[in-house]
Design an enzyme around this catalytic site. Structure first.
Site, PDB file in Angstrom:
ATOM      1  N   ASP A 173      12.706 -71.678 -27.999  1.00  0.00           N
ATOM      2  CA  ASP A 173      12.371 -72.272 -29.370  1.00  0.00           C
ATOM      3  C   ASP A 173      12.105 -74.043 -28.938  1.00  0.00           C
ATOM      4  O   ASP A 173      11.732 -74.609 -29.823  1.00  0.00           O
ATOM      5  CB  ASP A 173      13.987 -72.589 -29.589  1.00  0.00           C
ATOM      6  CG  ASP A 173      14.286 -71.310 -30.588  1.00  0.00           C
ATOM      7  OD1 ASP A 173      13.711 -70.840 -31.268  1.00  0.00           O
ATOM      8  OD2 ASP A 173      15.534 -70.986 -30.068  1.00  0.00           O
TER       9      ASP A 173
HETATM   10  C1  BGC Z   1      18.086 -75.363 -28.377  1.00  0.00           C
HETATM   11  C2  BGC Z   1      17.541 -74.169 -28.244  1.00  0.00           C
HETATM   12  C3  BGC Z   1      17.968 -73.572 -29.471  1.00  0.00           C
HETATM   13  C4  BGC Z   1      17.346 -74.328 -30.932  1.00  0.00           C
HETATM   14  C5  BGC Z   1      17.734 -73.588 -32.037  1.00  0.00           C
HETATM   15  C6  BGC Z   1      17.349 -76.220 -29.525  1.00  0.00           C
HETATM   16  O1  BGC Z   1      17.832 -77.460 -29.585  1.00  0.00           O
HETATM   17  O2  BGC Z   1      17.678 -76.008 -27.150  1.00  0.00           O
HETATM   18  O3  BGC Z   1      18.372 -73.419 -27.370  1.00  0.00           O
HETATM   19  O4  BGC Z   1      17.482 -72.277 -29.672  1.00  0.00           O
HETATM   20  O5  BGC Z   1      17.820 -75.605 -30.691  1.00  0.00           O
HETATM   21  O6  BGC Z   1      18.799 -74.215 -32.533  1.00  0.00           O
HETATM   22  C1  NOJ Z   2      18.696 -70.101 -28.104  1.00  0.00           C
HETATM   23  C2  NOJ Z   2      18.154 -69.061 -29.197  1.00  0.00           C
HETATM   24  O1  NOJ Z   2      19.146 -68.490 -29.816  1.00  0.00           O
HETATM   25  C3  NOJ Z   2      17.356 -68.030 -28.531  1.00  0.00           C
HETATM   26  O2  NOJ Z   2      16.786 -67.440 -29.608  1.00  0.00           O
HETATM   27  C4  NOJ Z   2      16.182 -68.865 -27.704  1.00  0.00           C
HETATM   28  O3  NOJ Z   2      15.246 -67.911 -27.405  1.00  0.00           O
HETATM   29  C5  NOJ Z   2      16.623 -69.956 -26.974  1.00  0.00           C
HETATM   30  N1  NOJ Z   2      17.609 -70.625 -27.361  1.00  0.00           N
HETATM   31  C6  NOJ Z   2      15.619 -70.487 -25.934  1.00  0.00           C
HETATM   32  O4  NOJ Z   2      15.151 -71.597 -26.428  1.00  0.00           O
END
Ligand code: BGC
Ligand code: NOJ
Length: 807
Positions: free
Chosen positions: A483
């Site tokens: 993400d």
């Molecule tokens: C986090 C991710 C997460 C994303 C969506 C980001 O700040 O690092 O792990 O999936 O937010 O909420």
């Molecule tokens: C948390 C999210 O829930 C997941 O979908 C994602 O792949 C990881 N963060 C990595 O960014």
């Protein structure tokens, strides 16, 4: 250092001191009513939706941590204390918290009095039961006063913590006998209320927080408790609470059980009132009646235990490694069920008001729970698919209550569509229910635009092909699995969310990871087509997959590992040419799982590079070297300090991809080593470093560049649970449902020894004995007869077969 121990027989983790490094929690509830409970009695509960139907208040980010819960106070002469240690924090002569499957039992002892609180949500009910057992262990008669305490949340948790100008005037309660009713906003649009009951006559009660605590006191020093006398306060506005006061007289050796019920009731609109201003309590009375005695509680508790026994019996292993056994048989499966229920909504790291259900998250979670609750997995798949858009893209998230795609975040995460195919394939392999492919499912929940589930999968597949970049690799869009790798975002404005902000339009940034996914998951789509007799479509799909495999080797290979991406300007990401972020874990895991470069040597090279550059004593970091400064062209990944989260943290979710990849290239030692590094039961001894629960996975462990290397964050709600269960159950222990049978192909080091797996699948039971000598091409016998290959054909429901496997 440990703070407790596993009790495998009772399927519990036993915490023996209140002073764990962080609150260690558990979940109550399996269907619609849920609670979070820490080893100190902290937490909260809600009906279906942690944001919109929150019954009790919890204070995130507060001091001290873990503020708010279902608390009990024992008044013994001039002394008072809490059996859960918090909130009074008076030293206990003995403390024990047993977190079990769907229940938590906390016991405190002080001055010859033992108080035990058993918390659980009975199956099929919308309430928590708290059974309090008081025992006099001393040689004198004791006259105790027990005070209960919950603080009601004014339903909408977001509103509750922001809109004080309104909230301080809306609170309302009713009291009837030993039941306190919380009815804020019931006079207007809410047709639901909460209640807190005890099966005993009261000495008195309190329902107004300020009266109970005193304006300047915390939960640990309520004036009412200190004085031992309830004030019968009736809340009006401000902060409604529920507190019962009960006198308990105990002869030496005697004990007394009290049953508290904290419940939720919905009334049909026409049946809201008993008379003007008085709520209709009929349904509450019925619910209360069902738990009026300790015997009724014992029956409900027994049913809950049977429920879990039944669920977990679909996969059980007996091996010489007790840590692996307890992960596989109990805790990993349990965590998978919790992710099924919660997705990423409510934990001690997720506030219950943020993200709903993730499209990719829920599809991946499914891999870990499909064998436990196949019917519910079916429903989940159809819900998820209904949030796909006609062009094959998908809403990144949807709301559990409405099941509608979330417009704030929208779509554009270009990995999302492919996860649907993976989920559907896993479901059909588990159940044989090919008919699900014919289900009519809307796009974007529009009943006028529907297609079969198979067509949804086709659109997922084609979405990748319709969005290829200059090298023929898939466009990344907003982001792929990571993400935080935001190659089109270019955010320079603080406070703007990387996840939702307007992206540049551009068709250049490409993801090697999505390419790896396509090669891994594409054949599943082809197989779905074959199930439906669509040979031509299957052949087309396989040809596209083969093409993509070539593209990856041509444009996605960096010499010693797979590249991560090409950025907006066409520059390489995750290449030896880069200064930081030279190598990323995700494409190594996924490309090798997909089989790319297995025959030609790239796969082994890539995995060796992972070992050399990414592996640490606490797990495999996401990339290396960590970004030291903010890169506007990379986005959120470079916003984190080095070693945390996606910026080179040990992002546990993708470690099992590498473990599986190691099994693909036939290296059991490495696969098992990676498994053990992050599996919580193996980390119990270093709990002071890891800091989170030793019975469940956390999303992230700080990486080698971090100040606090080895420290975990974000336990419970993570795709790590499902993927590790897949890795250990399907690839290490090696029992995996495929299209035509159960694959038995273990991959564990010789020293691991012999083991037995009992697997239920499609109604038949397979008892699989593995004589393990570390080989990776086993020979099989089914009921004594040798069979060729590694696939045990599916047996009729009800049958039990014995499989002997020699590696
Ligand atoms: C986090 C991710 C997460 C994303 C969506 C980001 O700040 O690092 O792990 O999936 O937010 O909420
Ligand atoms: C948390 C999210 O829930 C997941 O979908 C994602 O792949 C990881 N963060 C990595 O960014």
């Amino acid at each position: 250092m440990r703070f407790g121990h596993f009790d495998d027989k009772n399927r519990e983790y036993v915490i023996t001191t209140p002073k764990t490094p962080y609150p260690w929690i558990n979940y109550l509830g399996t269907e619609s009513f849920f609670g979070l409970v820490s080893h100190l009695g902290g937490g909260y509960c809600f009906y279906r939706d942690a944001r919109l139907r929150r019954l009790t208040r919890y204070r995130y980010n507060n001091v001290p941590v873990d503020n708010g819960g279902r608390y009990y106070y024992v008044v013994d002469g001039s002394d008072y204390w809490s059996p859960t240690f918090m909130p009074v924090k008076r030293p206990l002569d003995r403390f024990e918290c047993r977190h079990g499957l769907g229940y938590t039992r906390i016991t405190g002892e002080r001055n010859g009095v033992t108080a035990e609180v058993l918390y659980f949500v009975p199956l099929g009910e919308t309430c928590e039961v708290h059974q309090v057992t008081l025992k006099n262990q001393s040689s004198q008669k004791k006259t105790l006063t027990l005070f209960s305490f919950v603080e009601f949340c004014l339903w909408n948790a977001w509103d509750d913590m922001t809109n004080f100008q309104r909230n301080f005037s809306t609170g309302e309660v009713e009291i009837e006998g030993s039941t306190i009713y919380h009815k804020t906003e019931y006079r207007e649009r809410r047709n639901h209320f909460a209640f807190f009951h005890v099966n005993q006559p009261l000495l008195g009660f309190d329902t107004d927080r300020e009266t109970f605590l005193g304006t300047y006191n915390g939960f640990g020093e309520p004036e009412v408790v200190a004085q031992g006398k309830p004030r019968n306060s009736v809340a009006s506005g401000w902060h409604p609470i529920g507190s019962h006061a009960i006198t308990v007289e105990l002869e030496p050796g005697a004990e007394k059980q009290l049953v508290f019920v904290l419940g939720y009731v919905e009334n049909p609109k026409e049946e809201k009132w008993e008379r003007p201003g008085v709520i209709n309590k009929r349904r509450a009375h019925q619910l209360i009646e069902r738990f009026s005695t300790p015997e009724a509680v014992a029956r409900a508790f027994g049913k809950l235990q049977e429920h879990w026994q039944g669920l977990l019996s679909s996969y059980q292993v007996k091996s010489p490694d007790e840590k692996l056994d307890r992960m596989v048989n109990i805790w990993n499966q349990y965590q998978c069920m919790v992710t099924f229920n919660m997705s990423r909504s409510a934990s001690y790291f997720e506030s219950g008001i943020g993200r709903g259900m993730g499209f990719r998250d829920s599809n991946q979670d499914l891999l870990g729970f499909v064998h436990l609750v196949p019917e519910r997995a079916r429903e989940r798949i159809l819900d998820i698919a209904a949030t796909q858009c006609p062009d094959g893209s998908a809403y990144h998230q949807y709301q559990p209550l409405t099941k509608r795609g979330n417009h704030d975040i929208g779509s554009g995460f270009n990995d999302d569509p492919l996860w649907l195919i993976l989920g559907v394939a896993a479901y059909i392999k588990e159940t044989g229910d090919v008919a699900i492919l014919d289900e009519n499912v809307p796009f974007d929940n529009d009943p006028n635009d529907t297609a079969t589930l198979l067509e949804h999968c086709k659109r997922s597949f084609d979405h990748v092909l319709n969005n290829l970049g200059p090298h023929g690799l898939p466009l990344i869009g907003r982001a792929d699995w990571n993400d935080c790798l935001n190659l089109n975002c270019f955010s320079e404005t603080p406070d703007e969310s990387y996840q939702t902000t307007q992206n540049r339009t551009g068709r250049t940034a490409e993801s090697v990871f999505i390419a790896g996914m396509f090669v891994h998951i594409g054949p599943e789509y082809a197989a779905l087509c074959e199930r439906k007799g669509l040979a031509e479509e299957a052949a087309r799909a396989r040809a596209e997959v083969a093409k993509m495999e070539k593209v990856v080797l041509e444009h996605g290979w960096d010499g010693a590992w797979f590249l991560r991406a090409y950025d907006f300007f066409g520059n390489k990401v995750g290449s030896n040419e880069c200064e930081d972020g030279k190598i990323f874990i995700e494409p190594q895991g996924f490309c090798v799982m997909a089989g790319i470069g297995v025959k030609t040597g790239e796969a082994v090279k890539a995995l060796d590079s992972v070992k050399e550059r990414l592996d640490t004593r606490y797990g495999i970091v996401l990339q290396n070297p960590a970004y030291k400064e903010y890169h506007v062209e990379l986005g959120e990944i470079s916003s984190y300090p080095p070693g945390y989260k996606e910026n080179a943290g040990i992002f546990c979710h993708n470690n099992p991809w590498v473990a599986i990849a190691e099994t693909v290239v036939g290296r059991p030692e490495r696969a098992f080593e990676y498994y053990k590094k992050i599996a919580p039961a193996y980390l119990e001894e270093i709990s002071e470093i890891h800091r989170l629960e030793p019975y469940v996975y956390a999303q992230m462990i700080a990486g080698k560049d971090a100040v606090r290397h080895g420290e975990a964050k974000n336990s419970w709600l993570t795709g790590t649970a499902a993927w590790n269960f897949v890795a250990v159950s399907q690839y290490l222990l090696g029992v995996r449902p495929e299209w035509d049978g159960l694959v038995v192909k273990p991959c564990l080091p010789k020293e691991f020894g012999e083991f037995t797996v009992e697997r239920r699948c499609r109604g038949a039971t397979y008892v699989i004995h593995v004589k393990n000598s570390g080989g990776t091409t086993p020979s099989l016998k089914v009921d004594g007869k040798p069979i060729p290959g590694h696939v045990v054909p599916y047996q009729p429901a009800g049958s039990r077969v014995v499989v002997e496997c020699t590696t």
